[in-house]
Write a protein that holds these residues in place. Structure first.
Motif, PDB file in Angstrom:
ATOM      1  N   ASP A  24       0.855  -1.183   0.000  1.00 40.72           N
ATOM      2  CA  ASP A  24       0.000   0.000   0.000  1.00 40.72           C
ATOM      3  C   ASP A  24       0.891   1.233   0.000  1.00 40.72           C
ATOM      4  O   ASP A  24       1.566   1.512   0.998  1.00 40.72           O
ATOM      5  CB  ASP A  24      -0.902  -0.006   1.234  1.00 40.72           C
ATOM      6  CG  ASP A  24      -1.885   1.153   1.240  1.00 40.72           C
ATOM      7  OD1 ASP A  24      -1.736   2.072   0.403  1.00 40.72           O
ATOM      8  OD2 ASP A  24      -2.785   1.155   2.100  1.00 40.72           O
ATOM      9  N   PRO A  25       0.971   1.977  -1.091  1.00 34.91           N
ATOM     10  CA  PRO A  25       1.868   3.134  -1.157  1.00 34.91           C
ATOM     11  C   PRO A  25       1.518   4.239  -0.182  1.00 34.91           C
ATOM     12  O   PRO A  25       2.328   5.142   0.050  1.00 34.91           O
ATOM     13  CB  PRO A  25       1.720   3.611  -2.615  1.00 34.91           C
ATOM     14  CG  PRO A  25       0.394   3.099  -3.050  1.00 34.91           C
ATOM     15  CD  PRO A  25       0.196   1.806  -2.333  1.00 34.91           C
ATOM     16  N   ALA A  26       0.322   4.192   0.421  1.00 32.91           N
ATOM     17  CA  ALA A  26      -0.061   5.219   1.393  1.00 32.91           C
ATOM     18  C   ALA A  26       0.519   4.934   2.774  1.00 32.91           C
ATOM     19  O   ALA A  26       0.453   5.793   3.654  1.00 32.91           O
ATOM     20  CB  ALA A  26      -1.579   5.311   1.476  1.00 32.91           C
ATOM     21  N   LYS A  27       1.089   3.753   2.952  1.00 32.79           N
ATOM     22  CA  LYS A  27       1.647   3.382   4.258  1.00 32.79           C
ATOM     23  C   LYS A  27       3.167   3.514   4.244  1.00 32.79           C
ATOM     24  O   LYS A  27       3.782   3.647   3.199  1.00 32.79           O
ATOM     25  CB  LYS A  27       1.249   1.948   4.601  1.00 32.79           C
ATOM     26  CG  LYS A  27      -0.253   1.759   4.750  1.00 32.79           C
ATOM     27  CD  LYS A  27      -0.577   0.299   5.076  1.00 32.79           C
ATOM     28  CE  LYS A  27      -2.077   0.095   5.251  1.00 32.79           C
ATOM     29  NZ  LYS A  27      -2.420  -1.315   5.539  1.00 32.79           N
ATOM     30  N   LYS A  28       3.724   3.487   5.442  1.00 35.37           N
ATOM     31  CA  LYS A  28       5.189   3.515   5.576  1.00 35.37           C
ATOM     32  C   LYS A  28       5.676   2.146   6.015  1.00 35.37           C
ATOM     33  O   LYS A  28       5.087   1.521   6.905  1.00 35.37           O
ATOM     34  CB  LYS A  28       5.628   4.588   6.585  1.00 35.37           C
ATOM     35  CG  LYS A  28       5.672   5.985   6.009  1.00 35.37           C
ATOM     36  CD  LYS A  28       6.373   6.939   6.953  1.00 35.37           C
ATOM     37  CE  LYS A  28       6.588   8.307   6.310  1.00 35.37           C
ATOM     38  NZ  LYS A  28       7.582   8.264   5.228  1.00 35.37           N
ATOM     39  N   SER A  44       7.988   7.911  -0.547  1.00 37.07           N
ATOM     40  CA  SER A  44       7.257   8.270   0.677  1.00 37.07           C
ATOM     41  C   SER A  44       6.923   7.059   1.524  1.00 37.07           C
ATOM     42  O   SER A  44       6.728   7.175   2.735  1.00 37.07           O
ATOM     43  CB  SER A  44       5.966   9.017   0.303  1.00 37.07           C
ATOM     44  OG  SER A  44       5.137   8.188  -0.505  1.00 37.07           O
ATOM     45  N   TYR A  45       6.836   5.874   0.912  1.00 39.43           N
ATOM     46  CA  TYR A  45       6.447   4.674   1.662  1.00 39.43           C
ATOM     47  C   TYR A  45       7.624   4.017   2.396  1.00 39.43           C
ATOM     48  O   TYR A  45       7.435   3.048   3.104  1.00 39.43           O
ATOM     49  CB  TYR A  45       5.777   3.665   0.742  1.00 39.43           C
ATOM     50  CG  TYR A  45       6.511   3.378  -0.545  1.00 39.43           C
ATOM     51  CD1 TYR A  45       7.625   2.540  -0.569  1.00 39.43           C
ATOM     52  CD2 TYR A  45       6.072   3.921  -1.752  1.00 39.43           C
ATOM     53  CE1 TYR A  45       8.279   2.269  -1.744  1.00 39.43           C
ATOM     54  CE2 TYR A  45       6.730   3.653  -2.932  1.00 39.43           C
ATOM     55  CZ  TYR A  45       7.841   2.829  -2.933  1.00 39.43           C
ATOM     56  OH  TYR A  45       8.496   2.560  -4.102  1.00 39.43           O
ATOM     57  N   ALA A  46       8.843   4.521   2.208  1.00 36.86           N
ATOM     58  CA  ALA A  46      10.006   3.988   2.924  1.00 36.86           C
ATOM     59  C   ALA A  46      10.184   4.756   4.224  1.00 36.86           C
ATOM     60  O   ALA A  46      10.379   5.974   4.222  1.00 36.86           O
ATOM     61  CB  ALA A  46      11.256   4.110   2.071  1.00 36.86           C
ATOM     62  N   ASP A  47      10.097   4.057   5.344  1.00 40.50           N
ATOM     63  CA  ASP A  47      10.250   4.684   6.652  1.00 40.50           C
ATOM     64  C   ASP A  47      11.741   4.806   6.955  1.00 40.50           C
ATOM     65  O   ASP A  47      12.384   3.848   7.397  1.00 40.50           O
ATOM     66  CB  ASP A  47       9.555   3.828   7.718  1.00 40.50           C
ATOM     67  CG  ASP A  47       9.494   4.537   9.064  1.00 40.50           C
ATOM     68  OD1 ASP A  47      10.225   5.529   9.254  1.00 40.50           O
ATOM     69  OD2 ASP A  47       8.724   4.079   9.938  1.00 40.50           O
ATOM     70  N   MET A  48      12.295   5.985   6.694  1.00 41.51           N
ATOM     71  CA  MET A  48      13.733   6.174   6.837  1.00 41.51           C
ATOM     72  C   MET A  48      14.184   6.234   8.291  1.00 41.51           C
ATOM     73  O   MET A  48      15.385   6.248   8.563  1.00 41.51           O
ATOM     74  CB  MET A  48      14.170   7.445   6.098  1.00 41.51           C
ATOM     75  CG  MET A  48      13.862   7.425   4.606  1.00 41.51           C
ATOM     76  SD  MET A  48      14.557   5.990   3.736  1.00 41.51           S
ATOM     77  CE  MET A  48      16.315   6.323   3.872  1.00 41.51           C
ATOM     78  N   SER A  49      13.225   6.239   9.197  1.00 44.02           N
ATOM     79  CA  SER A  49      13.599   6.170  10.617  1.00 44.02           C
ATOM     80  C   SER A  49      13.708   4.727  11.096  1.00 44.02           C
ATOM     81  O   SER A  49      14.089   4.478  12.237  1.00 44.02           O
ATOM     82  CB  SER A  49      12.561   6.909  11.467  1.00 44.02           C
ATOM     83  OG  SER A  49      11.311   6.229  11.449  1.00 44.02           O
TER      84      SER A  49
END
Length: 833
Positions: free
Chosen positions: A583-587, A659-664
């Motif tokens: 889902d591209p809206a999620k991280k 945007s969907y990659a959670d860089m944290s």
């Protein structure tokens, strides 16, 4: 007013961050186990002589491997067997399958089965059309011989083993009552046997002489060591007599180009002395002499009819027979080297000679770049020099430039011809006139002959004989390096036919029937399970078996290519896999798996399994809700660690654009050299939340001079010119070694690190993992070390593989997903100090 606007903007940003959808940990060990248990891996496919049927092998997570027989024109007809230890097509319509001690002869047309019990082993002698069937000890170790229609030919009792040579089948028997050992040769299409040897001594070896002399070499075990004989086909034997061969424990027969001699290689083991001290001398080139039992090697040409023994000059190595004119290649041992592995990598000129065993004369060959091809008939050598390929005539000892340079590869063919591949072209050249003729152009960047006949030499990996057995029928593989695609084409009498059009799929196995009228292969891709395809010479390819049909999630996995700059500012690539139901809206949290260049492996089926020798399984991570990335790493003048750091920073810069990659929540994993890179990046980057490093180097200053017990040599050759690419030793590249050494900055690691090592690893000392563990422990950094008992550089036992695979999943779930109910991690993370 500006202050209020800033506050409103800050509140909106906080709210957006809270509202932004984030995934909860999806790691469900039950689901992952069920997925892996249902997965199947197709390992190989073997066609029947006429291509109508095929065997294929399938492996599973826990179930026994299976053998399937399938009919190509009716693929719904399948015969499946488990626990198979032997299988052959004995004729186009019959299969012999040994399953749990029961031999089944299956008539593939009618489906009828003939069974024979208490069978221990079977083997099919293709050139004679004979099926050898060996019964267990309860059946008096009987060997029954059948023809290709499973009609009895003869039987022999008290058989302990047999060997199949190029021109013979030898059967070994043991008469327990008389305490006698015999060796028989099967003759008359297996109907008769000739006794070649009989003695009280146990027969260690009986093989063809591999010389025009004919006959056999027999070695027997005596109290003084092996005794060696040359045995004629009429059973007349001549013993090798030489006092210097007392106590030999091993003999190997190599090809001889001298028609009157047998080439023998002897080995005598000298056990290490059980003394108070071992003395190592700095002038010793081969430290194996100090780390293992010492082996005295002696190589000779033995002329049994005259009794002459000709010792090979021990200043040379790699003796290799060339044709049948008493010619051998040999390579001078470089006494200037400190260690035998000093020239393991990089280009070093080798003095390679052509030696005549009859005259004793030798001639220095032109210096090559490591590549040489020799004629199976011995008439010429093809040597790749700095000026291109030259033909060296072994008769008149002259060199002729052939007009081929880089990008070309030669293959000997019949009638004094060479088949060349050059970039995307296929050429033919007459070795007498040197005239060239282009045969074909293939749509590809480069092409290579598929599985030529090969005779290896002792003077280097790429100095060998590559030739065509059927040069009228050739399979070529076309490769497109940038697109990472391949194609297979069939060249028959200068007519080119495409068997497999250009594809990004991995062609794992490729084969053909006897007449090259039917072709078989296994193809797969990252989101495409193993498929067996069959193509008749005149028809389109059809799928005769598709595996993993129950894996409905597989097709949902997608791959994204990221372009970024490498250590030399060149464009390189990473593969980013997206999980099923993405889902591209999620991280999503991200796991990077690092090594060197990895894209050539990215068309491999993402097999879900816990049997992972390095612990990582991308499919299990994807099913658990991670993005998984495999970046390429290139290397510049700054050194391997800094190069890897630069490449990873560049790829992370590209990744954060999604945007969907959670860089944290980014993790990294690596093993072996990838573990070294992980160690270095962990000590020099703040962009990650968790690391996993396995069997990895942490101190390159120490290990470059330490002894590697896998190779029984110091490791500096791997650092200076090998994988670490330091371009020099610590002495002349001191600062580079210091700058690229993980241990010196390990105290800077501030995020959790999971280390693992095999305690029996001889390639990377387990102390390397313990060292970085001790640094992190001393400075109160979060670290856990897993020591797998009696495991080597990669985990080989299934319990250890499964344990590590589960712990890595739990480690990333804990630190990237916040799943904190893991006791073994909590023991470190909660109130550790």
């Amino acid at each position: 007013m500006k202050i209020i606007q800033k506050l409103v903007s800050l509140i909106i940003l906080i709210l957006l961050t809270i509202i932004q959808p984030r995934l909860k940990a999806q790691h469900n060990i039950g689901h992952l186990k069920q997925l892996s248990e249902s997965a199947e891996e197709v390992l190989a496919v073997y066609p029947s002589p006429d291509g109508r049927y095929a065997f294929f092998n399938t492996d599973y997570e826990s179930k026994p491997k299976t053998l399937t027989i399938i009919e190509t024109k009716a693929p719904f007809r399948k015969i499946v067997r488990e626990k198979v230890s032997g299988y052959y097509f004995i004729n186009p319509d019959r299969a012999a399958v040994l399953t749990a001690g029961v031999l089944q002869i299956i008539d593939l047309k009618s489906g009828s089965i003939t069974e024979k019990e208490d069978v221990s082993r079977i083997e099919y002698v293709k050139k004679d059309g004979l099926l050898l069937v060996h019964s267990n000890s309860g059946q008096k170790n009987k060997l029954e011989i059948y023809d290709s229609n499973f009609k009895p030919v003869q039987q022999i009792e008290s058989v302990i083993r047999w060997t199949i040579g190029n021109n013979s089948v030898l059967v070994f028997t043991k008469d327990i009552l008389k305490d006698e050992n015999h060796v028989y040769e099967l003759t008359d299409q297996g109907k008769s046997k000739i006794k070649l040897w009989s003695s009280k001594e146990e027969v260690d070896k009986a093989v063809e002489s591999d010389s025009d002399l004919g006959g056999f070499v027999v070695a027997t075990k005596a109290s003084t060591g092996l005794r060696v004989y040359w045995v004629r086909r009429d059973a007349q034997a001549i013993e090798l007599k030489d006092d210097g061969l007392q106590g030999i424990s091993y003999v190997k027969i190599d090809r001889s180009s001298d028609g009157e001699a047998v080439y023998l290689r002897f080995q005598k083991v000298k056990p290490k002395e059980n003394s108070v001290v071992d003395i190592w001398y700095g002038k010793e080139q081969n430290l194996r002499n100090y780390t293992t039992e010492q082996n005295t090697i002696r190589e000779v040409l033995w002329y049994p009819e005259s009794g002459k023994i000709l010792d090979f000059d021990q200043n040379f190595t790699g003796y290799t027979a060339i044709g049948k004119n008493n010619l051998f290649l040999k390579m001078r041992i470089d006494k200037s080297m400190v260690d035998v592995h000093d020239d393991q990598f990089g280009f070093h000129k080798k003095e390679i000679y052509l030696w005549n065993s009859k005259t004793g004369k030798d001639v220095l060959l032109p210096f090559d770049d490591g590549h040489m091809n020799f004629d199976p008939l011995g008439k010429s050598l093809l040597i790749k020099t700095g000026e291109g390929w030259v033909k060296f005539d072994t008769g008149n000892l002259t060199s002729t430039n052939l007009g081929w340079g880089d990008g070309s590869s030669p293959y000997y063919a019949a009638n004094d011809r060479i088949i060349w591949t050059f970039k995307n072209e296929i050429w033919e050249q007459n070795l007498k006139s040197l005239k060239k003729k282009k045969l074909m152009t293939v749509k590809a960047d480069e092409i290579e002959l598929y599985k030529p006949q090969v005779i290896h030499s002792g003077v280097g990996v790429y100095r060998l004989s590559e030739y065509l057995e059927q040069d009228k029928k050739m399979i070529f593989v076309g490769k497109n390096s940038n697109a990472l695609t391949s194609s297979y084409v069939f060249l028959n009498k200068n007519q080119l036919k495409t068997v497999i059009p250009e594809t990004s799929d991995r062609i794992q196995v490729f084969g053909a029937d006897t007449d090259y009228k039917s072709f078989f292969w296994i193809e797969d891709n990252y989101n495409k399970a193993f498929t067996i395809r069959y193509k008749n010479d005149s028809k389109n390819a059809v799928a005769i078996y598709k595996s993993n049909s129950a894996d409905t999630q597989l097709g949902l996995i997608k791959k994204v290519a990221l372009k970024y700059r490498g250590a030399n500012n060149e464009e390189i690539e990473a593969s980013l896999y997206l999980p099923p139901n993405f889902d591209p809206a999620k991280k999503y949290p991200v796991v990077l798996s690092v090594y060197e260049k990895q894209q050539r492996f990215m068309n491999k089926f993402l097999m879900p399994t816990f049997k992972n020798n390095r612990g990582i399984n991308p499919r299990l991570l994807l099913e658990s809700g991670y993005l998984v990335m495999f970046p390429d790493i290139t290397y510049g003048d700054r050194g391997p660690g800094l190069s890897a750091l630069q490449c990873i920073n560049n790829v992370l810069d590209e990744l954060q654009k999604f945007s969907y990659a959670d860089m944290s929540k980014v993790g990294m994993i690596g093993q072996s050299f990838g573990g070294y890179e992980t160690n270095f990046i962990a000590s020099h980057s703040n962009r990650f939340s968790a690391f996993v490093s396995g069997n990895s180097v942490s101190d390159i200053v120490h290990t470059s001079y330490a002894l590697n017990y896998n190779f029984n040599s110091p490791d500096y050759w791997r650092y200076e010119e090998g994988q670490f690419r330091m371009k020099g030793s610590f002495v002349n590249q001191r600062q580079k070694y210091l700058d690229n050494n993980p241990i010196y900055a390990a105290s800077n690691i501030n995020v959790p690190m999971l280390l693992w090592a095999g305690t029996a690893d001889t390639n990377v000392d387990p102390q390397e993992s313990i060292s970085i563990f001790n640094v992190m422990r001393k400075y109160r950094k979060p670290v856990v070390l897993l020591n797998y008992r009696n495991e080597n550089h990669s985990l080989g036992k299934v319990p250890a593989q499964r344990d590590l695979s589960i712990r890595i999943l739990e480690w990333f779930d804990y630190h990237l997903y916040g799943k904190k109910d893991v006791d073994w991690i909590n023991k470190q993370m909660k109130d550790a100090f």
